[in-house]
Design a protein around this motif. Structure first.
Motif, short mmCIF file in Angstrom:
data_model
loop_
_atom_site.label_atom_id
_atom_site.label_comp_id
_atom_site.label_asym_id
_atom_site.label_seq_id
_atom_site.Cartn_x
_atom_site.Cartn_y
_atom_site.Cartn_z
N THR A 47 8.69 -0.84 29.15
CA THR A 47 8.45 -1.96 28.22
C THR A 47 9.62 -2.94 28.18
O THR A 47 9.82 -3.63 27.19
CB THR A 47 8.21 -1.40 26.79
N ASP A 91 1.42 -6.05 24.65
CA ASP A 91 2.84 -6.45 24.60
C ASP A 91 3.53 -6.01 23.32
O ASP A 91 4.26 -6.76 22.66
CB ASP A 91 2.97 -7.98 24.77
N ALA A 104 5.18 -1.99 21.69
CA ALA A 104 5.40 -0.58 22.02
C ALA A 104 5.96 0.19 20.83
O ALA A 104 6.64 -0.37 19.97
CB ALA A 104 6.35 -0.45 23.21
N VAL A 160 7.51 -8.19 25.50
CA VAL A 160 7.12 -7.02 24.71
C VAL A 160 7.94 -6.95 23.44
O VAL A 160 9.18 -7.01 23.48
CB VAL A 160 7.28 -5.72 25.53
N VAL A 181 0.45 -0.95 24.92
CA VAL A 181 1.44 -1.73 25.67
C VAL A 181 0.80 -2.94 26.34
O VAL A 181 1.45 -3.97 26.54
CB VAL A 181 2.16 -0.82 26.69
N ARG A 182 -0.48 -2.86 26.68
CA ARG A 182 -1.17 -4.02 27.26
C ARG A 182 -1.18 -5.20 26.29
O ARG A 182 -1.38 -6.35 26.70
CB ARG A 182 -2.61 -3.66 27.62
N LEU A 203 -0.78 4.96 23.92
CA LEU A 203 0.32 4.04 24.22
C LEU A 203 0.04 3.08 25.37
O LEU A 203 0.33 1.87 25.23
CB LEU A 203 1.60 4.83 24.47
N ILE A 231 9.88 5.14 28.28
CA ILE A 231 9.09 4.09 27.63
C ILE A 231 9.86 2.77 27.62
O ILE A 231 9.30 1.70 27.88
CB ILE A 231 8.72 4.53 26.19
N ASN A 244 9.31 -4.57 20.99
CA ASN A 244 9.56 -3.16 21.23
C ASN A 244 10.04 -2.46 19.97
O ASN A 244 11.19 -2.59 19.57
CB ASN A 244 10.60 -3.02 22.36
#
Length: 407
Positions: free
Chosen positions: A35, A358, A360, A40, A355-356, A351, A31, A42
């Protein structure tokens, strides 16, 4: 006319060992790779905040060691670890309520290596290992690579259930229990004192090794410190305590240690000789110099103060980000918060959509040795500043709404 050279016959190479084929990589690392884009936010990693590293103090320690004893710092060392570092670690452990001498300790290349060494020293293929449910993911990898059968111990929001532990010990006859009782990864839970005493009693009564992993225990924001299981009556001769500088000094040093009874510690030293001979000398001497010249406890207190603010920022925004019916805990320290979404949310399936946006997180499923709870997720709150956390939660809420299951 030239004659063509015959094409050699290539027989296939022998296969990888069964244990290497059977154990996959870390989903968390996968992951993080996906990412890694800077845009992102995170919450997936278990990374300490790099801006809080005492880079200057650590650099000064390296400079002093290399200037004053370069031949020693750049030479091979003993497998057990540099005496100056082991003495300092023993003093810190003793000050926290567990009398310890330098010879009780083995320095390791991160506490993750300690797990591998213990698996080598204790486990035969097919042996049973008991773990928390859910459990630290890299421990599952280490035990799986050793060919162990990993069985989860039932528990609740306070951690593993000692009665369930005893029932499993009687039924499964395991070699060891692995636990992170303080600010556990992934849940952030802390096992209460009375349960720690009960776990020690089960181990004494039934014959069981305990591996007590404590990478986060110094990162306490509130509440009272709970003594180690290793300090409990009945656990003295069967508990291995693991420690690390990764979360309190810097993970790049790769410095951990184990405190274990003599016979097991010596077996781990032999396993370490086969693995890497010794942990890098210069890193050990620099850490010992840092402990001599700086107040690590004061540094950790400053870090914990910042982390507490970040935890509070996450807690303040969760209700607006997670769907109605979600529940989560309030860790008293550490780096992680555990949340459970309502059925039928599946955080693994969700997930990619999240994530699209931005942002995670880590789905909870990989942390389970048995049947996973697919509604769960782990959030690491220490790497981002409060304003980034607020923006990350806004994105998380959008992503979860975008991927919400049909009514």
């Amino acid at each position: 006319m030239t004659v063509a050279e015959p094409v050699p016959v290539h027989a296939p190479v022998p296969p990888l060992a069964a244990r290497a084929r059977a154990v996959g990589g870390s989903p968390v690392r996968d992951i993080l790779a996906v990412t890694a884009r800077p845009e992102v936010i995170n919450f997936a990693g278990g990374l300490p905040a790099p801006e809080l590293f005492d880079a200057e103090g650590i650099a000064n320690s390296y400079r002093a060691v290399l200037a004053e004893q370069p031949a020693r710092a750049l030479q091979y060392s003993t497998t057990e670890g540099e005496p100056a570092l082991r003495a300092a670690l023993a003093a810190r452990t003793t000050a926290r309520g567990l009398p310890t001498g330098p010879d009780d300790l083995l320095v390791t290349t991160g506490s993750q290596q300690a797990l591998s060494l213990l698996a080598t020293a204790l486990l035969e293929p097919g042996d049973t290992v008991l773990v928390e449910n859910p459990c630290y993911l890299a421990a599952l990898q280490a035990f799986g690579l050793a060919g162990a059968r990993v069985v989860p111990v039932p528990g609740d929001e306070q951690g593993l259930d000692p009665q369930a532990l005893e029932d499993l010990v009687v039924r499964e006859r395991p070699k060891l229990l692995y636990t992170v009782p303080t600010f556990q990864n992934p849940t952030g839970r802390t096992l209460p004192a009375e349960r720690r005493a009960a776990v020690a009693a089960v181990a004494a009564r039934r014959g069981l090794w305990i591996i007590e992993d404590d990478p986060y225990g110094e990162l306490r924001y509130e509440g009272e410190r709970v003594p180690w299981i290793a300090s409990r009556p009945g656990a003295e001769d069967r508990t291995v305590l693991l420690g690390s500088f990764s979360k309190v000094m810097a993970p790049g040093l790769r410095l951990g240690w184990l405190r274990a009874p003599g016979e097991l510690r010596r077996a781990c030293a032999v396993a370490k000789q086969a693995a890497d001979l010794h942990t890098p000398t210069v890193n050990q001497l620099a850490a010992a110099r840092y402990l001599a010249d700086h107040d690590l406890d004061a540094h950790v207190a400053r870090v914990a103060g910042v982390y507490r603010t970040r935890r509070d920022a996450l807690l303040a925004g969760l209700a607006g980000a997670l769907p109605e019916g979600s529940v989560w805990n309030r860790p008293e320290g550490g780096m992680f918060l555990w949340a459970r979404l309502p059925e039928p949310y599946d955080t693994t399936a969700l997930l990619p959509r999240v994530v699209r946006h931005d942002v995670a997180y880590v789905p909870g499923a990989p942390f389970y040795a048995g049947r996973p709870d697919r509604t769960t997720l782990r959030l690491c709150f220490v790497t981002q500043a409060p304003e980034e956390i607020a923006e990350g939660l806004r994105r998380l809420g959008e992503g979860l709404r975008d991927g919400a299951p049909a009514a």
